[in-house]
Design a protein around this motif. Structure first.
Motif, PDB file in Angstrom:
ATOM      1  N   GLY A   1     -58.127 -14.655  40.095  1.00  0.00           N
ATOM      2  CA  GLY A   1     -59.438 -14.490  40.733  1.00  0.00           C
ATOM      3  C   GLY A   1     -60.304 -13.491  39.985  1.00  0.00           C
ATOM      4  O   GLY A   1     -61.506 -13.706  39.798  1.00  0.00           O
ATOM      5  N   GLU A   2     -59.701 -12.386  39.553  1.00  0.00           N
ATOM      6  CA  GLU A   2     -60.451 -11.363  38.810  1.00  0.00           C
ATOM      7  C   GLU A   2     -60.936 -11.893  37.462  1.00  0.00           C
ATOM      8  O   GLU A   2     -61.979 -11.485  36.961  1.00  0.00           O
ATOM      9  N   ALA A   3     -60.136 -12.792  36.866  1.00  0.00           N
ATOM     10  CA  ALA A   3     -60.502 -13.303  35.531  1.00  0.00           C
ATOM     11  C   ALA A   3     -61.709 -14.223  35.583  1.00  0.00           C
ATOM     12  O   ALA A   3     -62.495 -14.279  34.629  1.00  0.00           O
ATOM     13  N   GLY A   4     -61.852 -14.970  36.697  1.00  0.00           N
ATOM     14  CA  GLY A   4     -62.949 -15.927  36.763  1.00  0.00           C
ATOM     15  C   GLY A   4     -62.773 -17.037  35.737  1.00  0.00           C
ATOM     16  O   GLY A   4     -61.696 -17.197  35.138  1.00  0.00           O
ATOM     17  N   THR A   5     -63.821 -17.792  35.503  1.00  0.00           N
ATOM     18  CA  THR A   5     -63.718 -18.931  34.583  1.00  0.00           C
ATOM     19  C   THR A   5     -64.834 -18.944  33.529  1.00  0.00           C
ATOM     20  O   THR A   5     -65.049 -19.947  32.859  1.00  0.00           O
ATOM     21  N   ASP A   6     -65.529 -17.807  33.391  1.00  0.00           N
ATOM     22  CA  ASP A   6     -66.612 -17.818  32.394  1.00  0.00           C
ATOM     23  C   ASP A   6     -66.161 -17.322  31.016  1.00  0.00           C
ATOM     24  O   ASP A   6     -66.954 -17.264  30.078  1.00  0.00           O
ATOM     25  N   GLY A   7     -64.867 -16.953  30.906  1.00  0.00           N
ATOM     26  CA  GLY A   7     -64.320 -16.578  29.602  1.00  0.00           C
ATOM     27  C   GLY A   7     -64.648 -15.164  29.169  1.00  0.00           C
ATOM     28  O   GLY A   7     -64.305 -14.770  28.052  1.00  0.00           O
ATOM     29  N   SER A   8     -65.288 -14.364  30.025  1.00  0.00           N
ATOM     30  CA  SER A   8     -65.679 -13.013  29.591  1.00  0.00           C
ATOM     31  C   SER A   8     -64.578 -11.978  29.841  1.00  0.00           C
ATOM     32  O   SER A   8     -64.657 -10.860  29.333  1.00  0.00           O
ATOM     33  N   ALA A   9     -63.563 -12.336  30.627  1.00  0.00           N
ATOM     34  CA  ALA A   9     -62.471 -11.400  30.922  1.00  0.00           C
ATOM     35  C   ALA A   9     -61.283 -11.666  29.997  1.00  0.00           C
ATOM     36  O   ALA A   9     -61.186 -12.728  29.375  1.00  0.00           O
ATOM     37  N   ALA A  10     -60.388 -10.689  29.918  1.00  0.00           N
ATOM     38  CA  ALA A  10     -59.163 -10.859  29.125  1.00  0.00           C
ATOM     39  C   ALA A  10     -58.008 -10.245  29.895  1.00  0.00           C
ATOM     40  O   ALA A  10     -58.194  -9.294  30.664  1.00  0.00           O
ATOM     41  N   TYR A  11     -56.817 -10.796  29.689  1.00  0.00           N
ATOM     42  CA  TYR A  11     -55.614 -10.233  30.300  1.00  0.00           C
ATOM     43  C   TYR A  11     -54.995  -9.213  29.351  1.00  0.00           C
ATOM     44  O   TYR A  11     -55.029  -9.370  28.126  1.00  0.00           O
ATOM     45  N   LEU A  12     -54.392  -8.185  29.923  1.00  0.00           N
ATOM     46  CA  LEU A  12     -53.699  -7.167  29.125  1.00  0.00           C
ATOM     47  C   LEU A  12     -52.220  -7.156  29.513  1.00  0.00           C
ATOM     48  O   LEU A  12     -51.875  -6.953  30.672  1.00  0.00           O
ATOM     49  N   ALA A  13     -51.352  -7.369  28.533  1.00  0.00           N
ATOM     50  CA  ALA A  13     -49.903  -7.271  28.777  1.00  0.00           C
ATOM     51  C   ALA A  13     -49.362  -6.174  27.865  1.00  0.00           C
ATOM     52  O   ALA A  13     -49.649  -4.999  28.080  1.00  0.00           O
ATOM     53  N   GLY A  14     -48.636  -6.517  26.797  1.00  0.00           N
ATOM     54  CA  GLY A  14     -48.119  -5.484  25.895  1.00  0.00           C
ATOM     55  C   GLY A  14     -49.214  -4.757  25.138  1.00  0.00           C
ATOM     56  O   GLY A  14     -49.101  -3.572  24.828  1.00  0.00           O
ATOM     57  N   GLY A  15     -50.272  -5.473  24.823  1.00  0.00           N
ATOM     58  CA  GLY A  15     -51.441  -4.852  24.189  1.00  0.00           C
ATOM     59  C   GLY A  15     -51.270  -4.516  22.719  1.00  0.00           C
ATOM     60  O   GLY A  15     -52.134  -3.857  22.142  1.00  0.00           O
ATOM     61  N   THR A  16     -50.177  -4.976  22.090  1.00  0.00           N
ATOM     62  CA  THR A  16     -49.899  -4.510  20.727  1.00  0.00           C
ATOM     63  C   THR A  16     -50.907  -5.029  19.706  1.00  0.00           C
ATOM     64  O   THR A  16     -51.115  -4.395  18.679  1.00  0.00           O
ATOM     65  N   THR A  17     -51.509  -6.163  19.968  1.00  0.00           N
ATOM     66  CA  THR A  17     -52.572  -6.653  19.086  1.00  0.00           C
ATOM     67  C   THR A  17     -53.937  -6.461  19.730  1.00  0.00           C
ATOM     68  O   THR A  17     -54.899  -6.057  19.092  1.00  0.00           O
ATOM     69  N   GLN A  18     -53.976  -6.740  21.031  1.00  0.00           N
ATOM     70  CA  GLN A  18     -55.260  -6.802  21.716  1.00  0.00           C
ATOM     71  C   GLN A  18     -56.026  -5.478  21.676  1.00  0.00           C
ATOM     72  O   GLN A  18     -57.239  -5.455  21.443  1.00  0.00           O
ATOM     73  N   LEU A  19     -55.326  -4.375  21.884  1.00  0.00           N
ATOM     74  CA  LEU A  19     -56.037  -3.094  21.926  1.00  0.00           C
ATOM     75  C   LEU A  19     -56.592  -2.729  20.551  1.00  0.00           C
ATOM     76  O   LEU A  19     -57.688  -2.172  20.444  1.00  0.00           O
ATOM     77  N   ASP A  20     -55.843  -3.074  19.492  1.00  0.00           N
ATOM     78  CA  ASP A  20     -56.367  -2.856  18.134  1.00  0.00           C
ATOM     79  C   ASP A  20     -57.660  -3.638  17.936  1.00  0.00           C
ATOM     80  O   ASP A  20     -58.645  -3.118  17.394  1.00  0.00           O
ATOM     81  N   LEU A  21     -57.638  -4.887  18.370  1.00  0.00           N
ATOM     82  CA  LEU A  21     -58.816  -5.727  18.167  1.00  0.00           C
ATOM     83  C   LEU A  21     -59.992  -5.253  19.003  1.00  0.00           C
ATOM     84  O   LEU A  21     -61.154  -5.371  18.590  1.00  0.00           O
TER      85      LEU A  21
END
Ligand code: SF4
Length: 332
Positions: A20-40
Motif C-alpha cells: 500500500g505504501e509503495a503505490g503503483t506510480d513507480g516513485s517508491a522503492a523497497y529497501l532490504a539489504g541495501g548493499t547496492t541501493q544505498l550506494d546508488l
C-alpha cells in the motif's frame, strides 16, 4: 558533489502495508539489504520519493520440499550458501554465492535484492556522464562509444550493452527457478527465464515487475541426486570482482553419455543467459572435449561483440568448456 534527493522513509510492519505504501506510480522503492541501493541513492542514480523498509517482513527463511526450495526474498546470501540442502543438491548455487561477494556483504545482501541488482556499467553509475539510456532514456549509450571492455556480447541492442551482474541468477536461470511476486493486483509467479528483459529500445525496463510489486520468494527446483554441477567464474582478479565470463553447468550422465544438461552464461550478456542451443548439442551425446567445444560455439552463436570486448566470445567458450570438463571428468 551530487545532492541526495529528499525522500520519505517508511518501515513496513506487514506485506499489505508495504504494498500500500509503495503505490503503483513507480516513485517508491523497497529497501532490504541495501548493499547496492544505498550506494546508488548516494550517487543520485536512484531517486525514490519514498523508501519502504521491508526488513521486518516475514520473508526470510528457506522452506525445504521434496523437489524444491522456497527461498524467502529476505533470506541473506550467506544463509542460502550455508543451507545443507543447497550444499548437497545445488552445489553450483553455493559456488555462485561464495564467489559473488565478501562474507560481510553476503550477511547483508538478500536473495531478492541480488536478483534485482543493477548493472555495474560505469556510465550508468556516474550521473556526471550525460549519456546512458538506462539511467536517462533517450540520452544515448556512453559505453558503445566509450569504454566497453566489460560490456555484454549477447542480448545487446543499439541502445544498451550493459552486462547483468548477478552470479546467483545465472545458476537460477539454469535451474528454471520461479519468482513469486505480489503487488496491488495480488500475487503471481514468473519463470526466471522470462523475468529479465533484454534492453531493446528502452533499457530502463529491466524485468517484468510491475510498479509497486515486491519479490516475496524464489522457488528453486532441486537437481536430481545423481546430477553434478559447477559454477566457473573468470574475472580480472581473484576476489571482489564481477565476472568477465562465467558458466553455470549441471549435467546427469549415463555411462559416458550426457543424459541431460543445463547451461547458462554470466558476465557476457545483458541478462542471465540460458544457453539452450548448447544444451541441445550436449543432450544424448557422447561426452568429449570436441563435443563441449561444439556446445560452447553454439552458446555464443548470436554474439555481437565490439572492438574492446571481442575477447569475451572466446573467453565465454573456454569458460564453458572448462566447466563441462569439470562436471563430467572428461578431458579428451
Ligand atoms: Fe547506459 Fe547501458 Fe550504455 Fe551502460 S551500456 S551506458 S547502462 S545504456
Amino acid at each position: 558533489m551530487i545532492a541526495v534527493q529528499p525522500f520519505e522513509y517508511v518501515r513496513a510492519g506487514a506485506l499489505t502495508e508495504a504494498i500500500g505504501e509503495a503505490g503503483t506510480d513507480g516513485s517508491a522503492a523497497y529497501l532490504a539489504g541495501g548493499t547496492t541501493q544505498l550506494d546508488l541513492m548516494k550517487d543520485g542514480v536512484l531517486r525514490p520519493s519514498r523508501l519502504i523498509d521491508i526488513t521486518r517482513l516475514p520473508l526470510r527463511g528457506i522452506e525445504h520440499h521434496e523437489d524444491t526450495l522456497i527461498v524467502g526474498s529476505l533470506t541473506t546470501m550467506e544463509e542460502l550458501a550455508a543451507d545443507p540442502v543447497v550444499g548437497r543438491r545445488l552445489p553450483f548455487v553455493r559456488e555462485a554465492l561464495l564467489r559473488s561477494a565478501s562474507v560481510q556483504l553476503r550477511n547483508m545482501a538478500t536473495i531478492g535484492g541480488n536478483l534485482l541488482q543493477r548493472t555495474r556499467c560505469r556510465y550508468f553509475r556516474d550521473r556526471t556522464v550525460a549519456t546512458c539510456n538506462k539511467r536517462a532514456p533517450g540520452s544515448g549509450c556512453g559505453a558503445i562509444t566509450g569504454a566497453h571492455r566489460t560490456s555484454a556480447v549477447l542480448g545487446t541492442s543499439t541502445s544498451c550493452i550493459a552486462t547483468h551482474a548477478s552470479d546467483l541468477a545465472v545458476t537460477l536461470v539454469a535451474l528454471d527457478a520461479t519468482v513469486h511476486v505480489t503487488g496491488a493486483e495480488g500475487p503471481r509467479t514468473i519463470p526466471l527465464t522470462g523475468f529479465y528483459r533484454v534492453p531493446g529500445e528502452d533499457p530502463s525496463v529491466e524485468n517484468d515487475l510491475r510498479p509497486g510489486e515486491l519479490i516475496t520468494a524464489i522457488e528453486v527446483p532441486l537437481l536430481p541426486q545423481e546430477a553434478r554441477s559447477h559454477y566457473l567464474k573468470v574475472r580480472d582478479r581473484a576476489s571482489y570482482e564481477f565476472a568477465l565470463a562465467s558458466a553455470a553447468v549441471a549435467v546427469t550422465m549415463r555411462d559416458t553419455r550426457v543424459e541431460s544438461a543445463r547451461v547458462a552464461l554470466g558476465g557476457v550478456a545483458t541478462v542471465p543467459w540460458r544457453a539452450v542451443e548448447a544444451e541441445a548439442v550436449l543432450t544424448g551425446a557422447e561426452a568429449s572435449v570436441a563435443l563441449f567445444r561444439t556446445a560452447a560455439h553454439a552458446a555464443v552463436a548470436g554474439a555481437d561483440p565490439r572492438p574492446q570486448n571481442a575477447f569475451k566470445v572466446e573467453l565465454a567458450q573456454r569458460t564453458l568448456v572448462r566447466s563441462l570438463q569439470s562436471v563430467t571428468g572428461v578431458n579428451s
